[in-house]
Design a protein around this motif. Structure first.
Motif, PDB file in Angstrom:
ATOM      1  N   GLY A 149      54.900  28.149   7.684  1.00 19.78           N
ATOM      2  CA  GLY A 149      53.769  29.060   7.514  1.00 19.78           C
ATOM      3  C   GLY A 149      52.795  29.024   8.674  1.00 19.78           C
ATOM      4  O   GLY A 149      51.778  29.702   8.669  1.00 19.78           O
ATOM      5  N   ARG A 150      53.101  28.260   9.724  1.00 18.55           N
ATOM      6  CA  ARG A 150      52.216  28.160  10.888  1.00 18.55           C
ATOM      7  C   ARG A 150      52.337  29.395  11.772  1.00 18.55           C
ATOM      8  O   ARG A 150      53.408  29.955  11.935  1.00 18.55           O
ATOM      9  CB  ARG A 150      52.540  26.916  11.704  1.00 18.55           C
ATOM     10  N   TRP A 151      51.206  29.758  12.367  1.00 16.12           N
ATOM     11  CA  TRP A 151      51.136  30.921  13.257  1.00 16.12           C
ATOM     12  C   TRP A 151      50.926  30.459  14.691  1.00 16.12           C
ATOM     13  O   TRP A 151      50.257  29.470  14.947  1.00 16.12           O
ATOM     14  CB  TRP A 151      49.964  31.816  12.866  1.00 16.12           C
ATOM     15  N   ARG A 152      51.504  31.244  15.636  1.00 13.64           N
ATOM     16  CA  ARG A 152      51.318  30.974  17.059  1.00 13.64           C
ATOM     17  C   ARG A 152      51.042  32.295  17.774  1.00 13.64           C
ATOM     18  O   ARG A 152      51.576  33.331  17.406  1.00 13.64           O
ATOM     19  CB  ARG A 152      52.556  30.314  17.660  1.00 13.64           C
ATOM     20  N   LEU A 153      50.193  32.217  18.778  1.00 15.06           N
ATOM     21  CA  LEU A 153      49.930  33.350  19.657  1.00 15.06           C
ATOM     22  C   LEU A 153      50.977  33.320  20.753  1.00 15.06           C
ATOM     23  O   LEU A 153      51.123  32.316  21.443  1.00 15.06           O
ATOM     24  CB  LEU A 153      48.522  33.238  20.247  1.00 15.06           C
ATOM     25  N   LEU A 154      51.737  34.412  20.896  1.00 19.66           N
ATOM     26  CA  LEU A 154      52.814  34.478  21.892  1.00 19.66           C
ATOM     27  C   LEU A 154      52.425  35.240  23.148  1.00 19.66           C
ATOM     28  O   LEU A 154      52.807  34.868  24.252  1.00 19.66           O
ATOM     29  CB  LEU A 154      54.045  35.169  21.297  1.00 19.66           C
ATOM     30  N   ARG A 155      51.743  36.366  22.973  1.00 17.27           N
ATOM     31  CA  ARG A 155      51.449  37.238  24.118  1.00 17.27           C
ATOM     32  C   ARG A 155      50.056  37.840  23.992  1.00 17.27           C
ATOM     33  O   ARG A 155      49.619  38.174  22.902  1.00 17.27           O
ATOM     34  CB  ARG A 155      52.446  38.390  24.193  1.00 17.27           C
ATOM     35  N   ILE A 156      49.423  37.997  25.135  1.00 18.49           N
ATOM     36  CA  ILE A 156      48.200  38.786  25.251  1.00 18.49           C
ATOM     37  C   ILE A 156      48.562  39.933  26.176  1.00 18.49           C
ATOM     38  O   ILE A 156      49.025  39.704  27.294  1.00 18.49           O
ATOM     39  CB  ILE A 156      47.045  37.969  25.859  1.00 18.49           C
ATOM     40  N   HIS A 157      48.386  41.133  25.721  1.00 16.65           N
ATOM     41  CA  HIS A 157      48.812  42.299  26.487  1.00 16.65           C
ATOM     42  C   HIS A 157      47.721  42.767  27.428  1.00 16.65           C
ATOM     43  O   HIS A 157      46.914  43.620  27.088  1.00 16.65           O
ATOM     44  CB  HIS A 157      49.243  43.426  25.537  1.00 16.65           C
ATOM     45  N   ASP A 158      47.714  42.179  28.644  1.00 13.13           N
ATOM     46  CA  ASP A 158      46.744  42.561  29.665  1.00 13.13           C
ATOM     47  C   ASP A 158      46.877  44.035  30.021  1.00 13.13           C
ATOM     48  O   ASP A 158      45.894  44.702  30.287  1.00 13.13           O
ATOM     49  CB  ASP A 158      46.931  41.733  30.938  1.00 13.13           C
ATOM     50  N   ALA A 159      48.099  44.546  30.010  1.00 17.29           N
ATOM     51  CA  ALA A 159      48.340  45.937  30.379  1.00 17.29           C
ATOM     52  C   ALA A 159      47.675  46.885  29.388  1.00 17.29           C
ATOM     53  O   ALA A 159      47.400  48.032  29.706  1.00 17.29           O
ATOM     54  CB  ALA A 159      49.838  46.232  30.443  1.00 17.29           C
TER      55      ALA A 159
END
Length: 117
Positions: A96-106
């Motif tokens: 049930g853990r969440w992770r941030l994978l991407r930040i969309h700079d574009a």
């Protein structure tokens, strides 16, 4: 686009859809309908075998693309576009853990510097 893996705290609806998140000590609210899809992962690099019938969560990652605003951003008038972030999150099915994978700079607005030399 920045790609990495960092732990985030996510508050979800009863259906599992992200509603808000806390990242680097800051709370954000989802401000648009999230999009969900699944990506194949290289499970064989981490596990010697996948248990029969375990498919979801072992073979595929659940990915959510969310647009968020800082939780304290004013709603009226419409928030400034530069405050909106587009993020890809993944949830580990078993833990049930969440992770941030991407930040969309574009997908962030371009900020121009109008200073003269």
């Amino acid at each position: 686009m920045g790609m990495f893996s960092e732990s985030v705290d996510v508050v979800s609806s009863a259906e599992g859809q992200p509603e808000s998140l806390t990242w680097q000590g800051r709370t954000y609210t989802v401000c648009a309908e999230p999009v969900r899809w699944y990506e194949r992962r290289q499970w064989w690099a981490e596990d010697s075998r996948a248990p029969l019938g375990s498919g979801q969560g072992v073979v595929d990652h659940e990915i959510w693309r969310v647009q968020v605003l800082p939780a304290n951003a004013p709603r009226v008038p419409a928030p400034a576009a530069e405050e909106t972030l587009t993020l890809d999150l993944t949830r580990h099915i078993r833990s049930g853990r969440w992770r941030l994978l991407r930040i969309h700079d574009a997908l962030l607005p371009v900020r121009l510097d109008h200073r003269t030399a």
